[in-house]
Design an enzyme around this catalytic site. Structure first.
Site, PDB file in Angstrom:
ATOM      1  N   MET A  29       0.850  -1.194   0.000  1.00 49.33           N
ATOM      2  CA  MET A  29       0.000   0.000   0.000  1.00 49.33           C
ATOM      3  C   MET A  29       0.888   1.247   0.000  1.00 49.33           C
ATOM      4  O   MET A  29       0.462   2.327   0.412  1.00 49.33           O
ATOM      5  CB  MET A  29      -0.941  -0.015   1.202  1.00 49.33           C
ATOM      6  CG  MET A  29      -1.877  -1.239   1.163  1.00 49.33           C
ATOM      7  SD  MET A  29      -3.421  -1.019   2.022  1.00 49.33           S
ATOM      8  CE  MET A  29      -2.847  -0.811   3.683  1.00 49.33           C
ATOM      9  N   ALA A  31       4.077   3.859   0.992  1.00 52.72           N
ATOM     10  CA  ALA A  31       4.787   4.288   2.211  1.00 52.72           C
ATOM     11  C   ALA A  31       5.838   3.222   2.563  1.00 52.72           C
ATOM     12  O   ALA A  31       5.866   2.687   3.673  1.00 52.72           O
ATOM     13  CB  ALA A  31       3.821   4.542   3.362  1.00 52.72           C
ATOM     14  N   HIS A  36       9.414  -3.706   3.488  1.00 55.29           N
ATOM     15  CA  HIS A  36       8.987  -3.964   2.104  1.00 55.29           C
ATOM     16  C   HIS A  36      10.202  -4.306   1.239  1.00 55.29           C
ATOM     17  O   HIS A  36      10.154  -5.225   0.415  1.00 55.29           O
ATOM     18  CB  HIS A  36       8.332  -2.721   1.486  1.00 55.29           C
ATOM     19  CG  HIS A  36       7.036  -2.315   2.114  1.00 55.29           C
ATOM     20  ND1 HIS A  36       6.896  -1.165   2.850  1.00 55.29           N
ATOM     21  CD2 HIS A  36       5.811  -2.906   2.107  1.00 55.29           C
ATOM     22  CE1 HIS A  36       5.650  -1.045   3.259  1.00 55.29           C
ATOM     23  NE2 HIS A  36       4.961  -2.089   2.834  1.00 55.29           N
ATOM     24  N   GLN A  60     -10.379  -2.420   2.530  1.00 55.63           N
ATOM     25  CA  GLN A  60      -9.868  -3.124   3.710  1.00 55.63           C
ATOM     26  C   GLN A  60      -9.768  -2.222   4.941  1.00 55.63           C
ATOM     27  O   GLN A  60      -9.331  -2.665   5.995  1.00 55.63           O
ATOM     28  CB  GLN A  60      -8.536  -3.798   3.414  1.00 55.63           C
ATOM     29  CG  GLN A  60      -7.346  -2.872   3.248  1.00 55.63           C
ATOM     30  CD  GLN A  60      -6.109  -3.631   2.807  1.00 55.63           C
ATOM     31  OE1 GLN A  60      -6.002  -4.054   1.664  1.00 55.63           O
ATOM     32  NE2 GLN A  60      -5.155  -3.820   3.715  1.00 55.63           N
ATOM     33  N   ARG A 187       2.768   2.742   9.329  1.00 57.76           N
ATOM     34  CA  ARG A 187       2.109   3.615  10.309  1.00 57.76           C
ATOM     35  C   ARG A 187       3.088   4.222  11.318  1.00 57.76           C
ATOM     36  O   ARG A 187       2.743   5.184  11.996  1.00 57.76           O
ATOM     37  CB  ARG A 187       1.027   2.838  11.060  1.00 57.76           C
ATOM     38  CG  ARG A 187      -0.169   2.493  10.196  1.00 57.76           C
ATOM     39  CD  ARG A 187      -1.272   1.856  11.021  1.00 57.76           C
ATOM     40  NE  ARG A 187      -2.509   1.779  10.269  1.00 57.76           N
ATOM     41  CZ  ARG A 187      -2.829   0.782   9.456  1.00 57.76           C
ATOM     42  NH1 ARG A 187      -2.000  -0.225   9.302  1.00 57.76           N
ATOM     43  NH2 ARG A 187      -3.962   0.789   8.802  1.00 57.76           N
TER      44      ARG A 187
END
Ligand code: PAF
Length: 279
Positions: A29, A31, A36, A60, A187
């Site tokens: 997603m 960021a 990742h 989601q 986040r």
């Protein structure tokens, strides 16, 4: 590195490059962080062609403000993807994926979806299943890579692949952590300075719970974790559960030859963090 926004063009490109080639796929997603990148590096090692998608999937998110506030760092993401020699990026709009009908398909994940994250984020896994299935249809990967931080998601995607006989191998990858133990998450950048400083307490508590699980029963360990968080001035525990890795069912007694994991969700202010540990 090629970047596509349209389904038709990305499909055409992949099929023209694919012949006899293995395709490694990392859905994200955006960021992007080192977690990742570790998935992408693994995909690079194991495949001829690596595709990464960047799509903040609206179906989601159970809370609108979480979707609106989800960090977006697209220029930086593309730079990072170039730095790890990603071959192809797919970054569609919501309309391209869903047309005018932004809705999830309803799945039966044989109970996996009713535990933990499923209980606290209603509809979340239908949204994840919908987008991952759609992306698999578009990208037609040989292998697809998912981090174990979202362990429940990983098990659910494996179940979806098995139930629908999808021709892709799902690879789970170790949790990537900051040096102080905090599990990497998009986040994390939204944490205040104080909450960021406090957040490693989550993994520290998980490690202690693992030690206790070796000598105590599951109920006591759960209570101990709950008490640790009650004493903490900044972090609020949403849940800590000890569950069987395969079924994700919460346990109260240990059985031989079963694998267990501790799963946790914590609020640091209004940022929700999850983590887990093999016990
Ligand atoms: O784990 C994530 O980032 C998302 O849930 C995923 C798998 C990219 C689907 O939107």
């Amino acid at each position: 590195m090629l970047v596509f926004a349209k389904i038709k063009s990305v499909k055409q490109k992949i099929s023209s490059l694919k012949k006899g080639t293995s395709v490694g796929f990392v859905p994200t997603m955006g960021a992007l962080h080192k977690g990742h990148l570790s998935l992408i590096k693994k995909a690079k090692k194991e495949n001829d062609l690596v595709v990464v998608s960047i799509f903040v999937n609206p179906t989601q998110f159970d809370k609108k403000e979480d979707l609106v506030n989800y960090p977006k760092t697209i220029d930086n993401d593309l730079e990072l993807l170039k730095s790890v020699s990603c071959d192809l990026v797919f970054m569609p709009s919501a309309e391209e994926i869903y047309s005018k009908n932004i809705k999830s398909e309803i799945f039966d994940f044989e109970g996996l979806e009713h535990q933990m994250e499923g209980k606290h984020r209603v509809g979340h896994f239908d949204g994840v299943g919908t987008i991952v299935k759609r992306l698999f249809e578009i990208v037609t990967p040989t292998k697809s890579y998912f981090g174990e931080k979202d362990f429940q998601q990983l098990q659910i995607i494996k179940k979806m692949v098995k139930k629908n006989n999808l021709p892709v191998e799902i690879i789970g990858c170790d949790i990537y952590r900051e040096t102080d133990g905090l599990a990497m998450s998009s986040r994390n950048v939204r944490l205040t300075k104080e909450h960021r400083k406090a957040a490693p307490f989550i993994f520290k508590t998980l490690k202690e719970a693992k030690l206790k699980f070796g000598i105590e029963n599951a109920v006591n360990v759960v209570q101990w974790v709950q008490n640790e968080f009650k004493k903490h001035p900044l972090l609020e525990l949403e849940y800590f559960e000890i569950a069987n890795e395969a079924t994700l069912q919460t346990i109260s007694t240990k059985e031989l030859k079963q694998k267990y994991r501790g799963f946790i969700a914590v609020f640091a202010g209004n940022i929700r963090l999850i983590d887990n540990i093999s016990l």
